[in-house]
Design an enzyme around this catalytic site. Sequence first.
Site, PDB file in Angstrom:
ATOM      1  N   LYS A 286       6.198   5.786  -9.684  1.00  0.00           N
ATOM      2  CA  LYS A 286       7.489   5.166  -9.994  1.00  0.00           C
ATOM      3  C   LYS A 286       8.643   5.820  -9.217  1.00  0.00           C
ATOM      4  O   LYS A 286       9.630   5.172  -8.910  1.00  0.00           O
ATOM      5  CB  LYS A 286       7.791   5.258 -11.496  1.00  0.00           C
ATOM      6  CG  LYS A 286       6.712   4.749 -12.432  1.00  0.00           C
ATOM      7  CD  LYS A 286       6.591   3.245 -12.422  1.00  0.00           C
ATOM      8  CE  LYS A 286       5.778   2.684 -13.582  1.00  0.00           C
ATOM      9  NZ  LYS A 286       4.365   3.097 -13.624  1.00  0.00           N
TER      10      LYS A 286
HETATM   11  C1  LIG Z   1       3.320   2.354 -13.882  1.00  0.00           C
HETATM   12  C2  LIG Z   1       2.010   2.910 -13.555  1.00  0.00           C
HETATM   13  C3  LIG Z   1       0.937   2.088 -13.230  1.00  0.00           C
HETATM   14  C4  LIG Z   1       1.021   0.577 -13.268  1.00  0.00           C
HETATM   15  O1  LIG Z   1       1.881   0.083 -12.269  1.00  0.00           O
HETATM   16  P1  LIG Z   1       2.403  -1.417 -12.350  1.00  0.00           P
HETATM   17  O2  LIG Z   1       3.367  -1.542 -11.220  1.00  0.00           O
HETATM   18  O3  LIG Z   1       3.072  -1.566 -13.682  1.00  0.00           O
HETATM   19  O4  LIG Z   1       1.234  -2.303 -12.219  1.00  0.00           O
HETATM   20  C5  LIG Z   1      -0.263   2.681 -12.867  1.00  0.00           C
HETATM   21  N1  LIG Z   1      -0.396   4.024 -12.857  1.00  0.00           N
HETATM   22  C6  LIG Z   1       0.626   4.840 -13.167  1.00  0.00           C
HETATM   23  C7  LIG Z   1       0.397   6.306 -13.150  1.00  0.00           C
HETATM   24  C8  LIG Z   1       1.856   4.320 -13.521  1.00  0.00           C
HETATM   25  O5  LIG Z   1       2.858   5.139 -13.826  1.00  0.00           O
END
Ligand SMILES: *Cc1c(COP(=O)(O)O)cnc(C)c1O
Length: 467
Positions: free
Chosen positions: A112
């Site tokens: 993120k």
């Molecule tokens: C948010 C997240 C995901 C999922 O990502 P999306 O964009 O919501 O599909 C997968 N792994 C981790 C560690 C995350 O923080």
Amino acid sequence: MRYQSTRGLAPELDFAGVLLAGLANDGGLYMPASWPRFSAADLRALRGLPYPELAARVLAPFTEGSIGFADLQGMCRRAYAGFTNKSVVPLVQLDTNIYALELFHGPTLAFKDMALQLVGHLFEHVLADKGEKIRIVGATSGDTGSAAIAAVAGRKNIDITILHPEGKTSEVQRRQMTTVQADNVLNIAVKGNFDDCQDLVKAMFADAPFRTEMNLSAVNSINFARIAAQIPYYVYAALNLGAPERDVAVSVPTGNFGNILAAWAAKQMGVPIARFIVGSNRNDILARFLSANDMSVRGVEASLSPSMDIQLSSNFERLLFEFLGRDADLLRQTMADFRSTGKMSVAEPVWRAIAKDFKAFTLSDEQTLAEIARLFREAEYLADPHSIIGIAAARELGPIGMPVIAAATAHPAKFPDAIEKAVGSRPPLPPHLSNLYERDEKFIRAPNDLAAIETCVRNFANRNVNV
Ligand SMILES: *Cc1c(COP(=O)(O)O)cnc(C)c1O
């Protein structure tokens, strides 16, 4: 670039407008009016660039008309300057054709940060331009919240309120949010699950008077700026593995469908991504849709990969919009039916077209632990419980004659309990987080109730007014 809502009833906006609005006011999601296209020569010219420079060039067509290129370059440089790996997004070869694309070298150790560190700068820039103040509200199942908070803590003209489901995030995830002491940050622990938190956020946006009074903005992956900021690393990885001369595949552990949608966007822009693998845990609504054209909502169940414990993948609406030929009326009807019945299936040819490009892969908790252990044994690589799903999916696929980019979305130290179960020891936190367990926490608790949450947000906004 102009942006239009997937549901067709909201005004078109430019990039700055989309950044500040988040969700469109007809309940839809903003999409670029058309996808920018990079020729093979354009792509080759990006090869070998430092990541921040590559990111600026990939993003330029999206921000055009809102942000000058020199400003964008500066923001990309600052956004990724604090990453602890020199190449920002290293590719680590795990097997003949499987590469982990490590997206977790930012401040909160999850992918993120890739988008949100940049979005924090974009917000500051655009707000200074407009002389505005905004309040970000968001829901998190774990990683989004800490990454959003890290991106805007202490920035001028922005407050941030993050709702998390009480007791349903890992302790590291919670502490990464609640130990930030900046006075523009409010954490609310909600008695409910992640979908409740997300529904509360959506309801705040749907409450027009409240939305206007607070000048609300979103940082969840419904904000197109986040999707855009996730495109460059797929371009970077593909170029490093031989694109545009060679096809690649991507394998992405998926929750809200944002990260994999960004890979799909890279394909629309000209990157030869031949296959998309959607990794799920036991919350497998996407897998059920891809295998049987059945998108039916079930309750969320806790798993070892909490950031994927989601039953409604918001960004799937964007993909559906494209596969429905950008027919906003049909999409709006489809989403309304889905809301009221909890079930969705699409016309057979549409489903077949989606299922041709997107393959599903599901891993249970037991398999997750076994695969972490196996990878550690065979490749001396420690993957977190999310990343391992993408890696195991790539492995399961067998040789397909092209390299597979497996998105590694979190640092294993974020999930020490699962790692300990799998390999017998707890990975240490990197130095900048090593005293996380000793820091003071700051958060409030609230019921799963819209009026109560709105009161919290309003009181926080007015904290300096009434004292
Ligand atoms: C948010 C997240 C995901 C999922 O990502 P999306 O964009 O919501 O599909 C997968 N792994 C981790 C560690 C995350 O923080």
